[in-house]
Design a protein around this motif. Structure first.
Motif, PDB file in Angstrom:
ATOM      1  N   LEU A 102     -46.586 -33.261 -24.557  1.00  0.00           N
ATOM      2  CA  LEU A 102     -45.529 -33.003 -25.548  1.00  0.00           C
ATOM      3  C   LEU A 102     -45.173 -31.521 -25.599  1.00  0.00           C
ATOM      4  CD1 LEU A 102     -46.328 -34.941 -28.823  1.00  0.00           C
ATOM      5  CD2 LEU A 102     -44.334 -35.180 -27.373  1.00  0.00           C
ATOM      6  N   ARG A 103     -46.201 -30.671 -25.525  1.00  0.00           N
ATOM      7  CA  ARG A 103     -45.976 -29.224 -25.591  1.00  0.00           C
ATOM      8  C   ARG A 103     -45.126 -28.777 -24.396  1.00  0.00           C
ATOM      9  NH1 ARG A 103     -51.399 -27.298 -26.294  1.00  0.00           N
ATOM     10  NH2 ARG A 103     -51.340 -28.162 -28.380  1.00  0.00           N
ATOM     11  N   TRP A 104     -45.429 -29.326 -23.231  1.00  0.00           N
ATOM     12  CA  TRP A 104     -44.645 -29.019 -22.012  1.00  0.00           C
ATOM     13  C   TRP A 104     -43.211 -29.493 -22.186  1.00  0.00           C
ATOM     14  CZ3 TRP A 104     -44.198 -33.334 -18.114  1.00  0.00           C
ATOM     15  CH2 TRP A 104     -43.484 -32.963 -16.977  1.00  0.00           C
ATOM     16  N   GLN A 105     -43.060 -30.733 -22.683  1.00  0.00           N
ATOM     17  CA  GLN A 105     -41.706 -31.269 -22.883  1.00  0.00           C
ATOM     18  C   GLN A 105     -40.927 -30.382 -23.845  1.00  0.00           C
ATOM     19  OE1 GLN A 105     -40.499 -33.621 -21.202  1.00  0.00           O
ATOM     20  NE2 GLN A 105     -41.892 -35.318 -20.858  1.00  0.00           N
ATOM     21  N   GLN A 106     -41.624 -29.939 -24.901  1.00  0.00           N
ATOM     22  CA  GLN A 106     -40.905 -29.189 -25.922  1.00  0.00           C
ATOM     23  C   GLN A 106     -40.608 -27.751 -25.497  1.00  0.00           C
ATOM     24  OE1 GLN A 106     -42.826 -28.525 -29.718  1.00  0.00           O
ATOM     25  NE2 GLN A 106     -40.878 -28.789 -30.759  1.00  0.00           N
ATOM     26  N   GLU A 107     -41.594 -27.088 -24.938  1.00  0.00           N
ATOM     27  CA  GLU A 107     -41.429 -25.649 -24.671  1.00  0.00           C
ATOM     28  C   GLU A 107     -40.755 -25.362 -23.333  1.00  0.00           C
ATOM     29  OE1 GLU A 107     -43.357 -22.725 -26.168  1.00  0.00           O
ATOM     30  OE2 GLU A 107     -44.657 -23.788 -27.572  1.00  0.00           O
ATOM     31  N   ILE A 108     -40.848 -26.311 -22.404  1.00  0.00           N
ATOM     32  CA  ILE A 108     -40.297 -26.022 -21.075  1.00  0.00           C
ATOM     33  C   ILE A 108     -39.101 -26.921 -20.748  1.00  0.00           C
ATOM     34  CG2 ILE A 108     -40.837 -25.992 -18.590  1.00  0.00           C
ATOM     35  CD1 ILE A 108     -43.660 -25.065 -19.355  1.00  0.00           C
ATOM     36  N   LEU A 128     -32.541 -24.120 -14.982  1.00  0.00           N
ATOM     37  CA  LEU A 128     -33.429 -22.989 -14.751  1.00  0.00           C
ATOM     38  C   LEU A 128     -32.941 -21.723 -15.448  1.00  0.00           C
ATOM     39  CD1 LEU A 128     -36.009 -22.766 -13.084  1.00  0.00           C
ATOM     40  CD2 LEU A 128     -34.635 -21.997 -11.156  1.00  0.00           C
ATOM     41  N   GLU A 129     -31.652 -21.703 -15.803  1.00  0.00           N
ATOM     42  CA  GLU A 129     -31.127 -20.500 -16.456  1.00  0.00           C
ATOM     43  C   GLU A 129     -31.795 -20.242 -17.806  1.00  0.00           C
ATOM     44  OE1 GLU A 129     -27.066 -21.602 -18.826  1.00  0.00           O
ATOM     45  OE2 GLU A 129     -26.946 -21.769 -16.652  1.00  0.00           O
ATOM     46  N   GLU A 130     -32.522 -21.210 -18.323  1.00  0.00           N
ATOM     47  CA  GLU A 130     -33.257 -21.018 -19.579  1.00  0.00           C
ATOM     48  C   GLU A 130     -34.482 -20.113 -19.389  1.00  0.00           C
ATOM     49  OE1 GLU A 130     -32.416 -22.123 -22.559  1.00  0.00           O
ATOM     50  OE2 GLU A 130     -30.716 -23.386 -21.976  1.00  0.00           O
ATOM     51  N   PHE A 131     -34.824 -19.834 -18.122  1.00  0.00           N
ATOM     52  CA  PHE A 131     -36.039 -19.045 -17.848  1.00  0.00           C
ATOM     53  C   PHE A 131     -35.689 -17.776 -17.098  1.00  0.00           C
ATOM     54  CE2 PHE A 131     -37.047 -23.424 -18.304  1.00  0.00           C
ATOM     55  CZ  PHE A 131     -38.186 -23.422 -19.089  1.00  0.00           C
ATOM     56  N   PRO A 132     -36.229 -16.635 -17.547  1.00  0.00           N
ATOM     57  CA  PRO A 132     -35.895 -15.384 -16.856  1.00  0.00           C
ATOM     58  C   PRO A 132     -36.435 -15.359 -15.427  1.00  0.00           C
ATOM     59  CG  PRO A 132     -37.545 -15.025 -18.603  1.00  0.00           C
ATOM     60  CD  PRO A 132     -37.136 -16.453 -18.683  1.00  0.00           C
ATOM     61  N   LEU A 138     -38.720 -23.601 -10.810  1.00  0.00           N
ATOM     62  CA  LEU A 138     -39.427 -23.392 -12.081  1.00  0.00           C
ATOM     63  C   LEU A 138     -40.819 -22.817 -11.827  1.00  0.00           C
ATOM     64  CD1 LEU A 138     -39.761 -23.911 -15.180  1.00  0.00           C
ATOM     65  CD2 LEU A 138     -40.673 -26.155 -14.571  1.00  0.00           C
ATOM     66  N   TYR A 139     -41.492 -23.338 -10.803  1.00  0.00           N
ATOM     67  CA  TYR A 139     -42.882 -22.946 -10.537  1.00  0.00           C
ATOM     68  C   TYR A 139     -42.983 -21.440 -10.330  1.00  0.00           C
ATOM     69  CZ  TYR A 139     -42.585 -27.861  -9.760  1.00  0.00           C
ATOM     70  OH  TYR A 139     -42.307 -29.188  -9.942  1.00  0.00           O
ATOM     71  N   GLU A 140     -42.056 -20.885  -9.561  1.00  0.00           N
ATOM     72  CA  GLU A 140     -42.101 -19.449  -9.300  1.00  0.00           C
ATOM     73  C   GLU A 140     -41.753 -18.666 -10.563  1.00  0.00           C
ATOM     74  OE1 GLU A 140     -40.434 -19.279  -4.789  1.00  0.00           O
ATOM     75  OE2 GLU A 140     -39.351 -20.472  -6.255  1.00  0.00           O
ATOM     76  N   ARG A 141     -40.801 -19.157 -11.337  1.00  0.00           N
ATOM     77  CA  ARG A 141     -40.413 -18.415 -12.548  1.00  0.00           C
ATOM     78  C   ARG A 141     -41.523 -18.430 -13.598  1.00  0.00           C
ATOM     79  NH1 ARG A 141     -33.933 -18.496 -13.618  1.00  0.00           N
ATOM     80  NH2 ARG A 141     -33.341 -18.351 -11.430  1.00  0.00           N
ATOM     81  N   LEU A 142     -42.308 -19.517 -13.622  1.00  0.00           N
ATOM     82  CA  LEU A 142     -43.391 -19.586 -14.612  1.00  0.00           C
ATOM     83  C   LEU A 142     -44.422 -18.488 -14.380  1.00  0.00           C
ATOM     84  CD1 LEU A 142     -44.048 -23.427 -14.996  1.00  0.00           C
ATOM     85  CD2 LEU A 142     -42.960 -21.880 -16.627  1.00  0.00           C
ATOM     86  N   ALA A 143     -44.488 -17.990 -13.152  1.00  0.00           N
ATOM     87  CA  ALA A 143     -45.469 -16.938 -12.851  1.00  0.00           C
ATOM     88  C   ALA A 143     -45.193 -15.670 -13.668  1.00  0.00           C
ATOM     89  CB  ALA A 143     -45.464 -16.625 -11.361  1.00  0.00           C
ATOM     90  N   HIS A 144     -43.969 -15.545 -14.244  1.00  0.00           N
ATOM     91  CA  HIS A 144     -43.655 -14.371 -15.070  1.00  0.00           C
ATOM     92  C   HIS A 144     -44.200 -14.510 -16.489  1.00  0.00           C
ATOM     93  CE1 HIS A 144     -40.993 -12.949 -12.022  1.00  0.00           C
ATOM     94  NE2 HIS A 144     -40.217 -14.003 -12.092  1.00  0.00           N
ATOM     95  N   ASP A 145     -44.624 -15.698 -16.849  1.00  0.00           N
ATOM     96  CA  ASP A 145     -44.966 -15.943 -18.251  1.00  0.00           C
ATOM     97  C   ASP A 145     -46.286 -16.721 -18.323  1.00  0.00           C
ATOM     98  OD1 ASP A 145     -45.137 -16.960 -20.855  1.00  0.00           O
ATOM     99  OD2 ASP A 145     -42.969 -16.932 -21.104  1.00  0.00           O
ATOM    100  N   ALA A 146     -47.372 -15.974 -18.550  1.00  0.00           N
ATOM    101  CA  ALA A 146     -48.701 -16.598 -18.499  1.00  0.00           C
ATOM    102  C   ALA A 146     -48.842 -17.716 -19.536  1.00  0.00           C
ATOM    103  CB  ALA A 146     -49.769 -15.544 -18.716  1.00  0.00           C
ATOM    104  N   ARG A 147     -48.197 -17.536 -20.700  1.00  0.00           N
ATOM    105  CA  ARG A 147     -48.315 -18.561 -21.757  1.00  0.00           C
ATOM    106  C   ARG A 147     -47.671 -19.865 -21.291  1.00  0.00           C
ATOM    107  NH1 ARG A 147     -45.985 -20.801 -26.410  1.00  0.00           N
ATOM    108  NH2 ARG A 147     -43.925 -20.151 -25.702  1.00  0.00           N
ATOM    109  N   LEU A 148     -46.436 -19.758 -20.782  1.00  0.00           N
ATOM    110  CA  LEU A 148     -45.742 -20.978 -20.329  1.00  0.00           C
ATOM    111  C   LEU A 148     -46.441 -21.588 -19.114  1.00  0.00           C
ATOM    112  CD1 LEU A 148     -41.900 -20.327 -20.677  1.00  0.00           C
ATOM    113  CD2 LEU A 148     -43.431 -21.592 -22.191  1.00  0.00           C
ATOM    114  N   GLU A 149     -46.973 -20.738 -18.259  1.00  0.00           N
ATOM    115  CA  GLU A 149     -47.644 -21.274 -17.069  1.00  0.00           C
ATOM    116  C   GLU A 149     -48.885 -22.073 -17.478  1.00  0.00           C
ATOM    117  OE1 GLU A 149     -49.108 -18.613 -13.820  1.00  0.00           O
ATOM    118  OE2 GLU A 149     -47.918 -19.988 -12.607  1.00  0.00           O
ATOM    119  N   THR A 150     -49.590 -21.566 -18.498  1.00  0.00           N
ATOM    120  CA  THR A 150     -50.761 -22.307 -18.980  1.00  0.00           C
ATOM    121  C   THR A 150     -50.328 -23.626 -19.615  1.00  0.00           C
ATOM    122  OG1 THR A 150     -51.911 -20.248 -19.331  1.00  0.00           O
ATOM    123  CG2 THR A 150     -52.791 -22.145 -20.487  1.00  0.00           C
ATOM    124  N   ILE A 151     -49.251 -23.602 -20.408  1.00  0.00           N
ATOM    125  CA  ILE A 151     -48.743 -24.846 -21.016  1.00  0.00           C
ATOM    126  C   ILE A 151     -48.411 -25.850 -19.911  1.00  0.00           C
ATOM    127  CG2 ILE A 151     -46.738 -25.845 -22.231  1.00  0.00           C
ATOM    128  CD1 ILE A 151     -46.757 -23.367 -24.027  1.00  0.00           C
TER     129      ILE A 151
END
Ligand SMILES: C[S@@+](CC[C@H](N)C(=O)[O-])C[C@H]1O[C@@H](n2cnc3c(N)ncnc32)[C@H](O)[C@@H]1O
Length: 347
Positions: A102-108, A128-132, A138-151
């Motif tokens: 649910l957290r993944w669905q909601q935050e990502i 993908l424009e929702e992510f800097p 998405l996988y590569e962009r998540l590397a910029h955000d440790a919190r989202l990558e953990t989620i």
């Protein structure tokens, strides 16, 4: 009769049109701690719930009305309890709960999936424009955000942990000595396989930031001497050497047909004779009518993950595996709409 029919359809329409509200209601029940509270103290009243959650009574009423009408709570006289789904799946800490999903669905996924119609028109992952970042997945962009990558990784683990038990239980790993899990994430799959198969050596082949997470998990576990990581990009870097099996677990759903064919050919080249390729994920029925899991999963891959994947049919995978050179291709149907396809490189 027609009125009855229309009423039934109208009910279905509520489900379709109110999906966003239903989803946010479930999330609110988790985030406010409502389900956790009722797990600890079943049978509380509205006033007691409001007081314990630190909310005003009116918003608490709205939350309770939503959760009750969705069947997540049961109300008897003035007292509330978790229903079956809430108590089994929505309480943090209960084994098999879906809170990380649910957290993944909601935050990502949630905001990104609002771009689905545009993604259809553009045939790419405009969500993908929702992510800097400027990377294409998405996988590569998540590397910029440790919190989202953990989620993200915790959700993958939660999805995979149940499914992986099926893989470890029903997959035949008796002749495998060194398995490489391509896109193996935080190592959950291979940890479970190593636990069940004492002679198995395992390597996660994933992006560098993800391998760091997997390596940490291996070092904390009892099989650190048999498990390792190989950081890289499976398209641009060579596959690790010495494997006699490559596993693609929830991985070929991410990419296009051409990319999947390339990966399977690469696996074929890297394997010795007798080596195996294994594909494990949810499968779409060959007749394209479902299941619902495939229908709901596919827009995510188009709109957000890479813009190139979907949940393909059994037959598509089998064709690609054969075309890559593998023989004795078999399919094993498993619960949760999952399946395992195995191909062997003949000796
Ligand atoms: C959907 S997750 C699946 C994780 C795991 N196999 C499982 O079943 O839980 C996809 C994984 O592929 C990895 N990945 C994405 N692009 C990759 C690439 N080009 N090379 C290697 N790994 C990649 C991601 O980092 C992520 O861990």
């Amino acid at each position: 009769m027609e009125g009855l029919l229309l009423r039934r359809h109208a009910q279905h329409m509520y489900l379709l049109m109110g999906g966003h509200i239903y989803f946010q209601t479930v999330c609110a029940g988790v985030q406010t701690g409502l389900f956790r509270l009722l797990d600890r103290e079943p049978g509380l009243t509205l006033a007691e719930i409001a007081e314990r959650l630190g909310l005003e009574e009116k918003p608490t009423r709205i939350l309770l009305l939503g959760c009750t009408s969705l069947g997540l709570l049961r109300k008897r006289r003035h007292r509330y309890r978790n229903g079956y789904l809430a108590s089994r799946l929505l309480v943090d800490g209960v084994p098999g709960n879906v809170v990380p999903i649910l957290r993944w669905q909601q935050e990502i996924n949630y905001r990104a999936l609002a771009h689905f119609p545009d993604a259809l028109a553009a045939n790419t992952n405009v969500g993908l424009e929702e992510f800097p970042g400027s990377e294409p997945t998405l996988y590569e962009r998540l590397a910029h955000d440790a919190r989202l990558e953990t989620i993200f990784q915790e959700a993958m683990e939660s999805i995979s942990v149940q499914a992986n038990q099926l893989l470890a239980r029903f997959g035949d790993f008796s002749s495998v000595r060194h398995l490489v899990d391509v896109g193996g994430g935080n190592g959950t799959n291979i940890l479970e396989l190593a636990r069940q198969h004492p002679y198995l050596q395992g390597t996660v082949f994933d992006l560098p930031s993800v391998c760091t997470i997997a390596q940490r998990n291996f070092q904390q576990g009892p099989h650190a001497d048999r498990l390792g990581t190989h950081a890289g990009n499976c398209f641009t870097d060579p596959f690790p050497e010495g494997a006699d099996a490559f596993l693609f677990c929830h991985f070929l759903t991410i990419w296009s047909e051409a990319e999947n064919r390339r990966l399977l050919e690469k696996a074929f080249q890297a394997l010795p004779s007798g080596g195996q390729v294994m594909i494990f994920n949810m499968m779409q029925a060959d007749d394209g009518r479902g299941p619902l899991s495939a229908a709901l999963g596919s827009p995510y891959f188009l709109t957000l993950a890479t813009g190139r994947g979907m949940l393909y049919t059994w037959s598509e995978y089998e064709h690609w595996v054969r075309d890559a050179g593998f023989q004795s291709v078999s399919r094993l149907r498993l619960p949760r709409d999952h399946g395992l396809i195995v191909g062997r490189k003949s000796g």
